[in-house]
Design a protein around this motif. Structure first.
Motif, PDB file in Angstrom:
ATOM      1  N   UNK A  12       0.824  -1.205   0.000  1.00 21.89           N
ATOM      2  CA  UNK A  12       0.000   0.000   0.000  1.00 21.89           C
ATOM      3  C   UNK A  12       0.861   1.259   0.000  1.00 21.89           C
ATOM      4  N   UNK A  13       0.436   2.307  -0.697  1.00 22.13           N
ATOM      5  CA  UNK A  13       1.200   3.570  -0.674  1.00 22.13           C
ATOM      6  C   UNK A  13       0.994   4.322   0.643  1.00 22.13           C
ATOM      7  N   UNK A  14       2.075   4.596   1.345  1.00 21.19           N
ATOM      8  CA  UNK A  14       1.993   5.322   2.620  1.00 21.19           C
ATOM      9  C   UNK A  14       3.230   6.184   2.893  1.00 21.19           C
ATOM     10  N   UNK A  15       4.295   5.985   2.114  1.00 21.55           N
ATOM     11  CA  UNK A  15       5.542   6.732   2.326  1.00 21.55           C
ATOM     12  C   UNK A  15       5.532   7.973   1.439  1.00 21.55           C
ATOM     13  N   UNK A  16       5.528   9.172   2.019  1.00 20.34           N
ATOM     14  CA  UNK A  16       5.547  10.384   1.180  1.00 20.34           C
ATOM     15  C   UNK A  16       6.898  10.568   0.502  1.00 20.34           C
ATOM     16  N   UNK A  41      10.320  16.984   9.104  1.00 23.35           N
ATOM     17  CA  UNK A  41      11.664  16.497   9.439  1.00 23.35           C
ATOM     18  C   UNK A  41      11.656  15.250  10.323  1.00 23.35           C
ATOM     19  N   UNK A  42      10.745  15.178  11.294  1.00 22.49           N
ATOM     20  CA  UNK A  42      10.698  13.997  12.157  1.00 22.49           C
ATOM     21  C   UNK A  42      10.265  12.764  11.369  1.00 22.49           C
ATOM     22  N   UNK A  43       9.326  12.931  10.449  1.00 26.02           N
ATOM     23  CA  UNK A  43       8.906  11.807   9.612  1.00 26.02           C
ATOM     24  C   UNK A  43      10.036  11.353   8.698  1.00 26.02           C
ATOM     25  N   UNK A  44      10.803  12.302   8.180  1.00 25.68           N
ATOM     26  CA  UNK A  44      11.935  11.937   7.319  1.00 25.68           C
ATOM     27  C   UNK A  44      12.978  11.144   8.106  1.00 25.68           C
ATOM     28  N   UNK A  45      13.259  11.557   9.335  1.00 24.93           N
ATOM     29  CA  UNK A  45      14.217  10.826  10.166  1.00 24.93           C
ATOM     30  C   UNK A  45      13.746   9.388  10.359  1.00 24.93           C
ATOM     31  N   UNK A  46      12.469   9.225  10.731  1.00 29.77           N
ATOM     32  CA  UNK A  46      11.934   7.883  10.973  1.00 29.77           C
ATOM     33  C   UNK A  46      11.952   7.033   9.703  1.00 29.77           C
ATOM     34  N   UNK A  47      11.653   7.637   8.556  1.00 26.67           N
ATOM     35  CA  UNK A  47      11.641   6.892   7.298  1.00 26.67           C
ATOM     36  C   UNK A  47      13.042   6.499   6.850  1.00 26.67           C
ATOM     37  N   UNK A 343      23.880  16.247   1.471  1.00 32.72           N
ATOM     38  CA  UNK A 343      23.515  15.875   2.834  1.00 32.72           C
ATOM     39  C   UNK A 343      22.144  16.423   3.171  1.00 32.72           C
ATOM     40  N   UNK A 344      21.412  15.663   3.983  1.00 38.86           N
ATOM     41  CA  UNK A 344      20.180  16.183   4.589  1.00 38.86           C
ATOM     42  C   UNK A 344      20.377  16.176   6.092  1.00 38.86           C
ATOM     43  N   UNK A 345      20.062  17.306   6.727  1.00 42.19           N
ATOM     44  CA  UNK A 345      20.124  17.403   8.185  1.00 42.19           C
ATOM     45  C   UNK A 345      18.806  17.966   8.695  1.00 42.19           C
ATOM     46  N   UNK A 346      18.336  17.453   9.815  1.00 36.61           N
ATOM     47  CA  UNK A 346      17.083  17.972  10.355  1.00 36.61           C
ATOM     48  C   UNK A 346      16.820  17.472  11.764  1.00 36.61           C
ATOM     49  N   UNK A 347      15.804  18.074  12.365  1.00 35.69           N
ATOM     50  CA  UNK A 347      15.406  17.694  13.723  1.00 35.69           C
ATOM     51  C   UNK A 347      14.381  18.668  14.255  1.00 35.69           C
TER      52      UNK A 347
END
Length: 498
Positions: A12-16, A41-47, A343-347
């Motif tokens: 199923x599609x669920x990942x943006x 950013x938090x969703x990107x970290x978890x993914x 690089x991607x950085x976030x938080x």
């Protein structure tokens, strides 16, 4: 809650994904046209962490040679085969729901908005319509589940009455997720030309893990293969000491339902203060008696942290500040012959008080995507020469930023204005926003082939930004203001003599 298998995360599609909408796990590893994760950013970290965990479970290379031989396509094929083999472990609903605990159904059910930092819940005032909870579809619930286990806020809203492991005593305030800790850690990942290439670039080897010895149990077993029965059984203890426990931590035990979620404190993963345990994507100095970490800060965007993130590139000294993800994986970009490092950085920045974590004042999420020139580590003028020049340039920028702050502050102090410090902070922030627009030119100017003249040219334009920010912040309309303006002007001779 229905006991029928429904909504499989593999299909199923669920990942943006940026520019593509939602995709499934199978599409992540089968489609080379997908860019990097969307969402907060938090969703990107978890993914990023989930996708890396799947790849590490599917095929962890022995060493760098094995990693290069594997390639993006080899990794993707291994991941697709792995997902097929473990298809039944990825049902979001059913008798064995993905990363959930039917046993916590007796815990108090809370609305989904209670897990979302941007939604007003409890006695929080609603200021904007965006803070009102909306109904979530299954894709959004899956993403919330994943993000919550790694990036959950600490606090007293979690039901502490439900304990699954005998003898575990839970405090009144649940511990924050290991991806956040007390103030909100800054995470950094390498980016490739596609999402699956990004996963491949961040894939760690057995040699990496043996070198650092941070994760006693090595890669470990992902929790969807073997779920813990409680907060402190053998499986939970192994997760605490393995890479999998950092990539897919289970800081909360959840059970999703149609109209809400049951949530209790889960595994209390050790943090940087407890044996120096960290995610490989965070940066810190773990050698000191009290480790120092790099925290997310909306007032100091990630590009300003680059000298700390890349400090392992220093030529003649070993820096204690280190991001393991970059330390192990940046050399791959160097050896590949690519000209650009992305690089991607976030938080998220957080406050803590009386056992509660929350957003307050200027606290917010922050993220940056950075592109840097890269050179072969074997060349005479390699990354270390670029880094030395870039470090000196950033030191000059810090002097400029402080000059803006102090000049504006002293202007308003001399004018006997009460809010001199807040006006100075606003002017300094404006300078850094202007400086960010010059970042690409500044990093390129540090290339060895450009020479110091090109770098000085960029820095001179930034000195102009200093004067522009000062002029905007400090009026110069009457004789008194003109005197103060001239006296406190940044880098002026009068200011030095004073």
């Amino acid at each position: 809650m229905t006991q029928e298998n429904r909504f499989n995360l593999i299909d199923e599609p669920w990942i943006p994904v940026t520019g593509k909408g939602n995709v499934s796990l199978r599409e992540v590893f089968s489609r080379p046209d997908l860019s990097n994760p969307g969402g907060s950013p938090l969703e990107k970290i978890a993914l990023f962490k989930l996708l890396q965990a799947i790849a590490q479970a599917a095929i962890t290379p022995a060493d760098e040679q094995d990693w290069r031989h594997l390639g993006v396509s080899g990794m993707a094929e291994a991941c697709l085969n792995y997902l097929t083999a473990w298809h039944d472990a990825f049902w979001l609903y059913g008798p064995r729901p993905f990363l959930q605990f039917p046993a916590v159904q007796k815990a108090k059910k809370i609305p989904y908005g209670g897990l979302m930092p941007d939604i007003a819940s409890g006695n929080t005032s609603v200021l904007f319509q965006s803070q009102v909870e909306q109904s979530l579809d299954d894709a959004q619930k899956a993403l919330l589940l994943l993000t919550g286990m790694s990036c959950c806020f600490g606090g007293k809203k979690v039901d502490k009455s439900v304990v699954l492991s005998p003898g575990v005593i839970k405090s009144a305030s649940a511990k924050a997720g290991p991806a956040l800790c007390s103030q909100g850690l800054l995470h950094t990942f390498l980016l490739g030309s596609s999402l699956r290439e990004s996963v491949w670039l961040n894939l760690l080897t057995q040699e990496n893990l043996a070198e650092e010895r941070l994760y006693e149990k090595g890669v470990g077993t992902p929790p969807w293969e073997r779920m813990p029965a409680g907060e402190d059984d053998e499986v939970a203890r192994n997760l605490k000491r393995s890479l999998m426990g950092r990539l897919v931590p289970m800081a909360r035990f959840y059970l999703l339902e149609e109209d809400g979620v049951h949530s209790v404190e889960g595994i209390q993963h050790p943090d940087y203060l407890q044996g120096g345990m960290v995610d490989p994507s965070v940066t810190g100095d773990r050698s000191a008696k009290k480790p120092r970490m790099i925290w997310a800060d909306p007032q100091k965007r990630p590009w300003r942290m680059l000298t700390a993130l890349l400090s392992f590139l220093k030529r003649d000294q070993k820096s204690p500040m280190r991001c393991l993800q970059l330390y192990w994986c940046v050399p791959r970009i160097q050896r590949s012959g690519q000209k650009t490092l992305r690089l991607w950085s976030g938080g998220i920045r957080l406050r803590s008080n009386a056992g509660e974590q929350y957003l307050s004042g200027s606290d917010d999420v922050v993220e940056s995507e950075l592109s840097l020139p890269v050179f072969s580590p074997d060349s005479e003028s390699g990354d270390r020469d670029w880094f030395s020049a870039f470090q000196l340039a950033m030191e000059r920028l810090e002097v400029m930023g402080k000059a803006v702050y102090m000049s504006v502050y002293e202007y308003y102090r001399d004018e006997k204005t009460d809010n001199a410090s807040s006006l100075a902070a606003r002017a300094s922030l404006e300078f850094w926003q202007m400086a960010e627009r010059h970042f690409s030119a500044l990093s390129e100017s540090c290339s060895p082939q450009n020479g110091p003249e090109e770098r000085e040219k960029v820095l001179r334009s930034l000195y102009g930004c200093v004067q522009e920010c000062y002029a905007r912040a400090c009026p110069c309309e009457n004789s008194r203001q003109m005197e103060l303006w001239a006296r406190n002007r940044p880098f002026s001779r009068k200011k030095k003599e004073g």
